[in-house]
Enzyme design. Structure first.
Site, mmCIF file in Angstrom:
data_model
loop_
_atom_site.group_PDB
_atom_site.id
_atom_site.type_symbol
_atom_site.label_atom_id
_atom_site.label_comp_id
_atom_site.label_asym_id
_atom_site.label_seq_id
_atom_site.Cartn_x
_atom_site.Cartn_y
_atom_site.Cartn_z
ATOM 1 N N LYS A 206 21.375 25.083 46.758
ATOM 2 C CA LYS A 206 21.890 26.453 46.569
ATOM 3 C C LYS A 206 22.213 27.065 47.929
ATOM 4 C CE LYS A 206 19.281 27.391 42.328
ATOM 5 N NZ LYS A 206 20.213 27.724 41.285
ATOM 6 N N HIS A 264 10.765 23.338 42.927
ATOM 7 C CA HIS A 264 11.594 24.439 43.438
ATOM 8 C C HIS A 264 10.762 25.472 44.225
ATOM 9 C CE1 HIS A 264 14.321 22.552 40.806
ATOM 10 N NE2 HIS A 264 14.173 23.293 39.746
HETATM 11 C C1 BG6 Z 1 15.387 23.208 36.302
HETATM 12 C C2 BG6 Z 1 14.285 23.398 35.300
HETATM 13 O O1 BG6 Z 1 14.976 22.348 37.324
HETATM 14 O O2 BG6 Z 1 15.731 24.459 36.869
HETATM 15 C C3 BG6 Z 1 14.667 24.411 34.232
HETATM 16 O O3 BG6 Z 1 14.007 22.150 34.678
HETATM 17 C C4 BG6 Z 1 15.152 25.680 34.871
HETATM 18 O O4 BG6 Z 1 13.572 24.665 33.367
HETATM 19 C C5 BG6 Z 1 16.202 25.399 35.924
HETATM 20 O O5 BG6 Z 1 15.683 26.499 33.853
HETATM 21 C C6 BG6 Z 1 16.564 26.646 36.695
HETATM 22 O O6 BG6 Z 1 17.642 26.352 37.528
HETATM 23 P P1 BG6 Z 1 18.591 27.515 38.021
HETATM 24 O O7 BG6 Z 1 19.517 26.844 38.971
HETATM 25 O O8 BG6 Z 1 19.254 28.085 36.819
HETATM 26 O O9 BG6 Z 1 17.685 28.503 38.672
#
Ligand code: BG6
Length: 513
Positions: A206, A264
């Site tokens: 990102k 994350h």
């Molecule tokens: C993914 C998860 O890695 O990231 C999901 O498995 C989550 O549960 C998603 O919804 C969120 O990604 P972003 O880019 O929408 O924040």
């Protein structure tokens, strides 16, 4: 004339040119391929970022023709591309490089025919034997696929062969605890060297996450304050308004700690807390990130509830619409105690951060979608200016990862007028309005970097293991202690009361988002 700043992470990549190659996607009929990978490839083609000699092969069990695959992918790209409508002329030329190869993941004949097929494509497209294998499949298939690739001569050893290369991209989850992650690593390294393995954590792709390093290390005003002398605490939030939707089966096995916290959230924490790297090489950055993860104080097992709060959403309302609770979702057990909310307080025991709490939360079915990092500075001594209420006086630097990407700084200002009070005001920078264009999707950046051979934005083995080392005891503790209050927050609220208490006992509170 002053030159504009370049994103240093892009600078690393921009010195390289993309080698010709073929990308093979295992699990090409899955959701990720249609929602993320093909739209990303199309947009890379649109921006001229793919190698000039390139082909992409989808590999999956179902039988289908190239035409059928291309037509399905056109639908997917039309629906999910960040730039719409699709340029039909561009799609026509792009889709000529797109192929489908049907076969079971354990079928030797399918790999033998894949090898011959890829050799033919090399001759046709000039892709020179270079391969990226994207494993968009459950991790339980990794050993089978990598063993078959090895057995059929589809992997080259970088120590022996120098005129062509093989890379493998693996999707999270990288195991489901420390032990399984070690096993996964050992399976992968039987066939690949660490430098050939690209572990995707899409948060690292990102734009706003990459910008964390720029904000920290290209601005002397922040870096000099970035320590326990000036910072009171840090809050990191990954909030989603969505529930688990159709992913109930996956969530029943994963839960929030494995799905978002282990990867994350830990990546965001390590980028915020790391020391400046000696240069912008992939390993220099990752060395510093791993030091942060290894400096996090282990969570005491006998006081786990004091530092970690878990929750599960019940029925409620999101944007005025009634939504189901977690245990009413498809493929979820009615008695499930899987967590959809995690909040925790962590401490980093190093010279920079000792004594500064890091409050982390990740949750589904919150009132809104918001991912951000809020750095709370210590309050100014009240000797000159005291506000009636002590709440919310402190300077806060907020880095909004998504949506409404941007950075804001809260400070105190005099309200105009005689004898007027002091009020917090906000300096706000918004990517959208300032730069006027949507940033590329994370997968575009990550696919491009892998093709370029730049692993800066991918997780290294030791990062993954350090994160599991910290969190596996939490999972083990949870397995032994069944929660009795689930569901403990209604959909559309900000989580369980115990998560508020986590901060209130320190006379702090979660930022209102
Ligand atoms: C993914 C998860 O890695 O990231 C999901 O498995 C989550 O549960 C998603 O919804 C969120 O990604 P972003 O880019 O929408 O924040």
């Amino acid at each position: 004339m002053t030159q504009p700043f370049v994103n240093p992470l892009e600078e690393v990549a921009s010195g390289k040119t993309a080698d010709p190659c073929i990308l093979v996607i295992f699990g090409a009929t899955g959701d990720l391929t249609s929602r993320k990978l093909l739209p990303a490839l199309y947009n890379l083609a649109r921006e001229g970022q793919l190698p000039s000699h390139f082909a992409c092969v989808g590999f999956a069990r179902r039988e289908k023709s190239n035409d059928q695959f291309r037509s399905e992918m056109l639908d997917a790209v039309s629906q999910h591309s960040r730039v719409k409508p699709i340029d039909q002329a561009l799609w026509s030329s792009f889709s000529e490089q797109l192929f489908y190869h049907g076969g079971a993941f354990d079928d030797d004949a399918a790999y033998e025919s894949l090898r011959l097929f890829l050799d033919d494509l090399d001759a046709k497209f000039g892709t020179k034997g270079n391969r990226v294998f994207y494993l968009s499949v459950p991790p339980s298939y990794f050993p089978t696929i990598t063993t078959k690739l090895g057995a059929h001569g589809l992997i080259v050893d970088p120590e022996k062969v120098h005129d062509r290369w093989t890379r493998v991209i693996v999707e999270k989850p990288f195991g489901h605890d420390l032990q399984s992650s070690l096993q996964l690593q050992s399976d992968l390294t039987t066939h690949f060297k660490e430098e050939q393995i690209y572990r995707i954590d899409h948060y690292l792709g990102k734009e706003t996450v990459q910008n964390l390093l720029v904000i920290r290390f290209a601005n002397s005003i922040f870096e000099s304050l970035w320590n326990n002398k000036h910072i009171d605490h840090v809050q990191i939030t990954v909030a989603e308004d969505q529930g688990v939707g159709t992913r109930g089966k996956f969530y029943e096995e994963a839960g929030m700690l494995r799905d978002i916290v282990q990867n994350h959230l830990m990546q965001l924490l390590s980028l915020v807390a790391m020391e400046p790297p000696v240069n912008l090489k992939a390993d220099s950055i990752r060395d510093e990130k791993v030091k942060v993860l290894e400096s996090i104080r282990p969570i005491p097992i006998d006081e786990m509830e004091k530092y970690v709060v878990r929750g599960q959403y019940g029925p409620g309302f999101i944007n005025g619409e009634a939504v189901k609770g977690y245990t009413q979702e498809e493929s979820v057990a009615v008695s499930s105690v899987v967590e959809t909310y995690v909040a925790m307080q962590l401490f980093i025991d190093n010279w920079r951060w000792v004594g500064v709490p890091f409050y982390l939360r990740a949750a589904k079915r919150m009132p809104k979608r918001a991912t951000e990092i809020a750095v709370y500075f210590k309050e100014a001594p009240g000797v000159l200016f005291k506000r009636a209420s002590k709440k919310d006086d402190a300077n806060v630097l907020v880095m909004r990862i998504q949506p409404d990407e941007g950075v804001s700084l809260r400070m105190n200002s005099k309200v105009p007028g005689i004898n007027s009070p002091i009020q917090p005001v906000k300096m706000d920078f918004r990517y959208g309005s300032y730069f006027g264009s949507a940033p590329p999707e994370a997968y575009e950046r990550l696919l491009c970097d892998c093709i370029l051979g730049d692993s800066t934005l991918f997780a290294r083995e030791d990062e993954v293991l350090a994160s599991w080392r910290l969190l596996t005891p939490v999972l083990e503790h949870w397995q032994q202690t069944r929660p009795h209050d689930f569901p403990n927050y209604a959909s559309g609220t900000w989580g369980p009361d115990a998560a508020d208490a986590l901060l209130e006992r320190d006379d702090r509170h979660w930022r209102f988002l």
